[in-house]
Design an enzyme around this catalytic site. Sequence first.
Site, short mmCIF file in Angstrom:
data_model
loop_
_atom_site.label_atom_id
_atom_site.label_comp_id
_atom_site.label_asym_id
_atom_site.label_seq_id
_atom_site.Cartn_x
_atom_site.Cartn_y
_atom_site.Cartn_z
N HIS A 106 26.48 20.92 77.98
CA HIS A 106 27.71 20.19 78.28
C HIS A 106 28.58 19.99 77.04
O HIS A 106 29.77 19.75 77.15
CB HIS A 106 27.39 18.81 78.86
N HIS A 132 29.21 13.89 69.43
CA HIS A 132 29.49 15.13 70.16
C HIS A 132 30.99 15.27 70.34
O HIS A 132 31.75 14.37 69.99
CB HIS A 132 28.77 15.10 71.51
N HIS A 134 34.46 16.88 72.76
CA HIS A 134 35.05 17.34 74.01
C HIS A 134 36.23 18.22 73.65
O HIS A 134 36.99 17.87 72.75
CB HIS A 134 35.52 16.16 74.86
N GLU A 144 39.50 13.66 75.99
CA GLU A 144 39.20 12.89 77.21
C GLU A 144 40.23 11.80 77.42
O GLU A 144 40.82 11.67 78.48
CB GLU A 144 37.80 12.27 77.09
N HIS A 157 33.28 11.91 69.74
CA HIS A 157 32.67 10.62 70.12
C HIS A 157 31.43 10.38 69.26
O HIS A 157 30.54 11.22 69.24
CB HIS A 157 32.24 10.65 71.59
N THR A 238 31.32 8.89 79.76
CA THR A 238 32.24 9.77 80.49
C THR A 238 31.51 10.92 81.17
O THR A 238 32.13 11.86 81.65
CB THR A 238 33.34 10.32 79.55
N THR A 239 30.17 10.84 81.17
CA THR A 239 29.36 11.82 81.91
C THR A 239 28.36 11.05 82.77
O THR A 239 28.07 9.88 82.48
CB THR A 239 28.55 12.71 80.96
ZN ZN Z 1 31.81 11.95 74.97
#
Ligand code: ZN
Length: 378
Positions: A106, A132, A134, A144, A157, A238-239
Amino acid sequence: MSRSVLRVCLLLLVALGRPGAASESDQDQGEEERTHPPRKGLGHTHWSYEDRNRWSEDYQDCRGTMQSPININMASTIFSPHLRAIQLSGYSLPANERLKLRNNGHTVFLELPQSLAITGGYAQQYRAVQLHLHWGATTGPGSEHTINGHRFAAEIHVVHYNTKYDSFKEAMVQPDGLAVLAAFLEMGPRDNPYYQELLDHMQQIQRDGEEVWVPGFNIASLLPVNLKYYYRYNGSLTTPPCYQAVRWTVFNQTMMISRDQMLKLITSLRNDDGKPLQSNYRQIQSLHGRRVLASFQPTFFAPKQLPAGTASSAAPEEHSSSSFQAGDVLAVLFGVLFAITALAFLLYIHKQRNQNARLDSPIKSKVIYTAATTENTA
Ligand SMILES: [Zn+2]
Ligand SMILES: *[C@@H]1O[C@H](CO)[C@@H](O)[C@H](O)[C@H]1NC(C)=O
Ligand SMILES: *[C@@H]1O[C@H](CO)[C@@H](O)[C@H](O)[C@H]1NC(C)=O
């Protein structure tokens, strides 16, 4: 000759205006929905960004009323003078301390030792767990959070848990369990050497589940220099499982990486289907009446909130980060170009007058005529 001067100015305007205009429309294309990120410590995950609209079928928190990410409308943020600068401790790691960098299908994430902590800016202390990113695709950006509807190229993040809990796992189900520091990544002219520390290893973890050990470095340099200006709100992972456990900090100052670096981030990894791992961001979630605080008073675009003469909130600049948007640069650029055009025009009028004046004297008219001819053929 007047025409050639004007033509040159117009050409300049068009040529210089184009790169900015193009990159803005690129960004707009990305506004049509995409997806979002992962969290460590959840064991096996079978959700995907393609079915992000069905996350709530399997994970009920994903349909909660305090979900992330959100759009931050600067004009509706509430200035809170109590929000102190974020303070980080233990973020500078020696090269002999190895960190695990992993493709989890992911995102790419870097495990962080628990010696890293947030020691200021929150009511409690938080320990780091992992960071991590995005990102988008070549067709559009992939942050995000968005600011005034603007989606940035990418977002980092850094995930922490409250030290009053024994572990990340325990903390992630508590309303005050997690603190995530978020910063936007934009494309600039230069390679960012700190992000390169991660990007150098992307080729080694192309497939889902692959990992590599990377030498320690100053993790704080992945975040903005200015840790004073940020937005704060209560939200969620957010996941999946979307736990509503996150006290978010979204920095105002953005980070810059080069276009090549962004391309590497976007194109290196594959997901568990073996497809390119791209646009791993979740769509914007409703605020449901939540407040978004700001530690600073926005200057440029939110005059409503500003009592005249308040302290400037423009962030200090640094080589790898900037709090100014492309729009600001373009505005200045166009201002300057407009001034040049106006000046050239005035000069031309002035010259024309002199010319007319001198035409009265038959002796000089020839010289002037010759000069004008030369310019017209240039
Ligand atoms: Zn994140
Ligand atoms: C987040 O929630 C806590 C607990 O309900 C509350 O005290 C705090 O003010 C909230 N933060 C924001 C930014 O609304
Ligand atoms: C940061 O603040 C400045 C000045 O208020 C504003 O123009 C800019 O859009 C903000 N950027 C972000 C990412 O919040």
